[in-house]
Design a protein around this motif. Sequence first.
Motif, mmCIF file in Angstrom:
data_model
loop_
_atom_site.group_PDB
_atom_site.id
_atom_site.type_symbol
_atom_site.label_atom_id
_atom_site.label_comp_id
_atom_site.label_asym_id
_atom_site.label_seq_id
_atom_site.Cartn_x
_atom_site.Cartn_y
_atom_site.Cartn_z
ATOM 1 N N ALA A 172 0.804 -1.193 -0.029
ATOM 2 C CA ALA A 172 0.050 -0.107 0.045
ATOM 3 C C ALA A 172 0.773 1.303 0.013
ATOM 4 N N ASP A 173 0.427 2.293 -0.696
ATOM 5 C CA ASP A 173 0.935 3.611 -0.722
ATOM 6 C C ASP A 173 0.844 4.369 0.441
ATOM 7 N N PHE A 174 -0.647 4.858 0.727
ATOM 8 C CA PHE A 174 -1.278 5.641 1.711
ATOM 9 C C PHE A 174 -2.499 4.944 2.293
ATOM 10 N N ALA A 175 -2.727 5.440 3.597
ATOM 11 C CA ALA A 175 -4.101 4.946 4.054
ATOM 12 C C ALA A 175 -4.280 5.897 5.253
ATOM 13 N N VAL A 176 -5.690 6.171 5.509
ATOM 14 C CA VAL A 176 -6.097 7.033 6.792
ATOM 15 C C VAL A 176 -7.420 6.292 7.458
ATOM 16 N N GLY A 177 -7.520 6.736 8.541
ATOM 17 C CA GLY A 177 -8.579 6.297 9.247
ATOM 18 C C GLY A 177 -8.837 6.852 10.621
ATOM 19 N N CYS A 178 -10.151 6.545 11.089
ATOM 20 C CA CYS A 178 -10.521 7.077 12.516
ATOM 21 C C CYS A 178 -10.347 6.018 13.580
ATOM 22 N N SER A 179 -10.345 6.615 14.865
ATOM 23 C CA SER A 179 -10.140 5.632 16.005
ATOM 24 C C SER A 179 -11.089 5.520 16.996
ATOM 25 N N TYR A 180 -12.394 6.221 16.451
ATOM 26 C CA TYR A 180 -13.545 6.197 17.410
ATOM 27 C C TYR A 180 -14.757 5.202 17.123
ATOM 28 N N LEU A 232 -12.076 1.115 17.674
ATOM 29 C CA LEU A 232 -10.893 1.408 18.556
ATOM 30 C C LEU A 232 -11.343 2.090 20.001
ATOM 31 N N ASN A 233 -12.638 2.483 19.808
ATOM 32 C CA ASN A 233 -13.189 2.995 21.131
ATOM 33 C C ASN A 233 -12.543 4.105 21.740
ATOM 34 N N ALA A 234 -11.853 5.101 20.897
ATOM 35 C CA ALA A 234 -11.173 6.076 21.390
ATOM 36 C C ALA A 234 -12.026 7.154 21.882
ATOM 37 N N GLY A 235 -13.401 7.412 21.558
ATOM 38 C CA GLY A 235 -14.102 8.363 21.974
ATOM 39 C C GLY A 235 -14.249 9.542 20.747
ATOM 40 N N PRO A 236 -15.513 10.267 21.230
ATOM 41 C CA PRO A 236 -15.897 11.182 20.008
ATOM 42 C C PRO A 236 -15.094 12.209 19.656
ATOM 43 N N GLY A 237 -14.569 12.124 18.576
ATOM 44 C CA GLY A 237 -13.781 13.304 17.821
ATOM 45 C C GLY A 237 -12.245 13.057 18.204
ATOM 46 N N ALA A 238 -12.175 11.710 18.436
ATOM 47 C CA ALA A 238 -10.635 11.190 18.696
ATOM 48 C C ALA A 238 -9.806 11.380 17.642
ATOM 49 N N PRO A 239 -8.485 11.725 17.829
ATOM 50 C CA PRO A 239 -7.839 11.870 16.304
ATOM 51 C C PRO A 239 -7.683 10.763 15.649
ATOM 52 N N ALA A 240 -7.375 11.091 14.337
ATOM 53 C CA ALA A 240 -7.274 10.036 13.221
ATOM 54 C C ALA A 240 -5.822 9.286 13.221
ATOM 55 N N PHE A 241 -5.622 8.700 12.031
ATOM 56 C CA PHE A 241 -4.340 8.479 11.870
ATOM 57 C C PHE A 241 -3.973 8.280 10.219
ATOM 58 N N LEU A 242 -2.852 8.420 9.803
ATOM 59 C CA LEU A 242 -2.361 8.366 8.397
ATOM 60 C C LEU A 242 -1.080 7.475 8.421
ATOM 61 N N TYR A 243 -1.373 6.637 7.295
ATOM 62 C CA TYR A 243 -0.201 6.104 7.106
ATOM 63 C C TYR A 243 0.601 6.334 5.469
ATOM 64 N N ALA A 244 1.675 6.332 5.574
ATOM 65 C CA ALA A 244 2.568 6.788 4.467
ATOM 66 C C ALA A 244 3.582 5.569 4.176
ATOM 67 N N SER A 245 3.641 4.786 3.286
ATOM 68 C CA SER A 245 4.833 3.894 3.050
ATOM 69 C C SER A 245 6.280 4.504 3.229
ATOM 70 N N SER A 246 7.012 3.927 3.955
ATOM 71 C CA SER A 246 8.336 4.532 3.959
ATOM 72 C C SER A 246 9.123 4.794 2.491
ATOM 73 N N ARG A 247 8.708 4.089 1.446
ATOM 74 C CA ARG A 247 9.374 4.181 0.195
ATOM 75 C C ARG A 247 8.743 5.716 -0.156
ATOM 76 N N HIS A 248 8.035 6.103 0.067
ATOM 77 C CA HIS A 248 7.556 7.516 -0.254
ATOM 78 C C HIS A 248 8.076 8.588 0.522
ATOM 79 N N HIS A 249 8.723 8.419 1.551
ATOM 80 C CA HIS A 249 8.998 9.534 2.707
ATOM 81 C C HIS A 249 9.737 10.520 1.940
ATOM 82 N N HIS A 250 10.861 10.142 1.333
ATOM 83 C CA HIS A 250 11.943 11.115 0.671
ATOM 84 C C HIS A 250 11.160 12.384 -0.100
ATOM 85 N N GLU A 251 9.950 11.796 -0.762
ATOM 86 C CA GLU A 251 9.303 12.712 -1.671
ATOM 87 C C GLU A 251 8.050 13.246 -1.144
#
Length: 412
Positions: free
Chosen positions: A229-237, A240-259
């Motif tokens: 995978a290249d990129f992904a996003v998602g919520c935590s509430y 994951l039971n993190a609560g209303p409006g809890a922060p989300a997350f972002l995935y970026a494959s390490s092969r894309h980090h330099h750009e």
Amino acid sequence: MTNTSPERTSLERAARLDAADELAHFRDRFVPIGDPGVVAYLDGNSLGRPLRSTAQRLQELVGQEWGARLIRSWEEGWLTLPERLGDELGSVALGAAPGQVIVADSTSVCLYKVLRAAIGLRPGRDEVVTDTSNFPTDRFIVESVAGELGLTVRWIESDPWSGVAPAEVAAVLSERTAVVVLSHVDYRSAAIADLAAITGLVHDRGGLVVWDLCHSVGSIPVALDTAGADFAVGCSYKFLNAGPGAPAFLYASSRHHHEFGQPITGWMGAADTFGMEAHYRPAPGIRRALSGTPPVLGMVGVAEGVALLAEAGILRVRAKAVALGRWVIDLADAWLAPLGCAVASPREDDLRAGHVTLRHPHADRLARRLIEDGVLIDFRGPDGIRIGLSPLTTSYTEVWHAMDRLRGLATS
């Protein structure tokens, strides 16, 4: 059709299933439902229930880290929370090696960031692909970013009840495709897209993929690194039971980090956060995805939810979600099919995630009456009643009573 004998759909069977449930004891880790009128909470796929440990941890944070240590807590751990928690989430639920997941912002903001970044990695390509049944936020942000950058949106005319198929994606790909934005699990039907196969198809045509994992994370195993995978996003509430409006997350494959160049270049993503430099220099690695100050209070719920999932194990959680889904389908076939209800979610276990949607011509009216009757579910237009199945909080007996209430309402 499944076996719908009376014994198979009895309350006694629900009790036996609960007695054999190796995850049943986790229900005691959650704050009891304070409303005695609630018969069943089957909406954890929209908002998970709160953990007792979250309340305790918040008291500790306010009293000690914030109340006693004050601003010193930033240097003593708060500043690195987004990465540390991201690594834990990546390991427990996303199949991501360290340094590729960060906790921040909302899903919408994270999606905007990675979509802009992904388009920047494919200069000269002028099409963004998504599907007509995708969650509104995803579609709206795709259209917005395309409008900003003068790109064309290519739409997959998908069926939400079966999900986006690899062949449908392949049909719209070309040398003009920059990025494909899809949900791993359909928010209406719980249909699971073939993440690995679709990612491979897009890569074969030179494009990149952004996956929305909101209805996946904490419910089904995800293998982002293995799938390439290249990129992904998602919520935590949700799961994951993190609560209303809890922060989300972002995935970026390490092969894309330099750009990787995200568009909201705040101070927390700078190479020298406190250098107060005249111009932005991105931090190395995944930290460059940050913008503003981390929401420390909101991260408490994420940390506790991820820790509980690690203890329970995503494979055991998935196994129970599958079994709960079968239980709903058995009851629906036996009780509700003769009353005009149809199972809209995939019947195949490996194609269905953490909820089951039932369709009925008067679903909006039934959903309102169910909620008034103490069964908390979701209505999803035009005619869907969504039964959320959170394995760490949902019992088979609870599902039985909810479906029995629905049977009574559909009959009246």
